[in-house]
Design an enzyme around this catalytic site. Structure first.
Site, short mmCIF file in Angstrom:
data_model
loop_
_atom_site.label_atom_id
_atom_site.label_comp_id
_atom_site.label_asym_id
_atom_site.label_seq_id
_atom_site.Cartn_x
_atom_site.Cartn_y
_atom_site.Cartn_z
N ARG A 73 0.82 -1.21 0.00
CA ARG A 73 0.00 0.00 0.00
C ARG A 73 0.86 1.27 0.00
NH1 ARG A 73 -2.97 2.30 5.34
NH2 ARG A 73 -4.30 3.75 4.22
N TYR A 118 3.86 4.77 3.33
CA TYR A 118 3.80 3.87 4.50
C TYR A 118 5.01 2.93 4.61
CZ TYR A 118 -0.96 5.62 4.65
OH TYR A 118 -2.05 6.45 4.70
N GLU A 132 -2.16 6.87 20.51
CA GLU A 132 -2.53 6.92 19.08
C GLU A 132 -1.25 6.95 18.25
OE1 GLU A 132 -4.03 10.79 18.09
OE2 GLU A 132 -4.80 10.18 16.13
N HIS A 158 0.35 6.92 14.18
CA HIS A 158 0.21 6.95 12.72
C HIS A 158 1.58 6.78 12.09
CE1 HIS A 158 -3.92 8.09 13.09
NE2 HIS A 158 -3.55 8.99 13.99
C1 DQA Z 1 -2.64 6.34 8.94
C2 DQA Z 1 -3.05 7.72 8.42
C3 DQA Z 1 -4.52 7.73 8.05
O1 DQA Z 1 -4.91 9.01 7.59
C4 DQA Z 1 -4.79 6.72 6.94
O2 DQA Z 1 -6.16 6.69 6.63
C5 DQA Z 1 -4.26 5.37 7.26
C6 DQA Z 1 -2.98 5.25 7.95
C7 DQA Z 1 -1.13 6.25 9.22
O3 DQA Z 1 -0.72 5.27 9.86
O4 DQA Z 1 -0.35 7.10 8.78
O5 DQA Z 1 -4.84 4.37 6.86
O6 DQA Z 1 -3.31 6.11 10.16
#
Ligand code: DQA
Length: 144
Positions: A17, A22, A97, A99
């Protein structure tokens, strides 16, 4: 100490993906990195991933009285889900949280995070390492 790591939709497709956003490592690598790190730190960890909002709510509810901390990347549900926010509030488990990407530098619709209101910390843009930093934070601040 026992930590639950929860990942939301499309995190199972890591590697495939949008690797420019990522990274190239896949979901198995993420889980192995988390498990290795937890083993070194002498704590217990469980990995869970789902593409379904209700399953994520169930996982948070089921963590009550079983886990001392949660690390969660709700992925796209970060920006939409009051149900996931309410579940974290309901169980009262310290939650970080995470990301993988730096959401603060991305589209406007990613600037809203509902879950952030219930989290003790947010780590964004540190890649897979962010999950390990989140575990460290929970150990340092809530470990027993
Ligand atoms: C995410 C950021 C989100 O906006 C996105 O929809 C994801 C991954 C990240 O890990 O950077 O699916 O959470």
């Amino acid at each position: 100490m026992k930590i639950l790591v929860i990942n939301g939709p499309n995190i199972n497709l890591l590697g495939l993906r949008e690797p420019q956003i990522y990274g190239k490592e896949d979901y198995n690598f993420l889980c192995e990195s988390i498990t290795d790190f937890a083993n070194k730190k002498g704590i217990e960890v469980e990995n869970y991933q789902s593409n379904h909002e209700g399953d994520l709510v169930d996982a948070i509810q089921n963590a009550y009285n079983k886990f001392d901390g949660i690390v969660i990347n709700p992925a796209a549900y970060t920006h939409t889900s009051v149900a996931i926010l309410d579940a974290v509030k309901a169980v009262g488990i310290p939650t970080v949280e995470v990301h993988i990407s730096d959401v603060s530098k991305r589209e406007d619709f990613r600037q809203v995070s509902f879950i952030r209101l219930a989290c003790v910390k947010t780590i964004s843009g540190h890649g897979i390492k962010g999950y390990l930093e989140a575990i460290d934070y929970l150990i340092e601040n809530y470990g027993k």
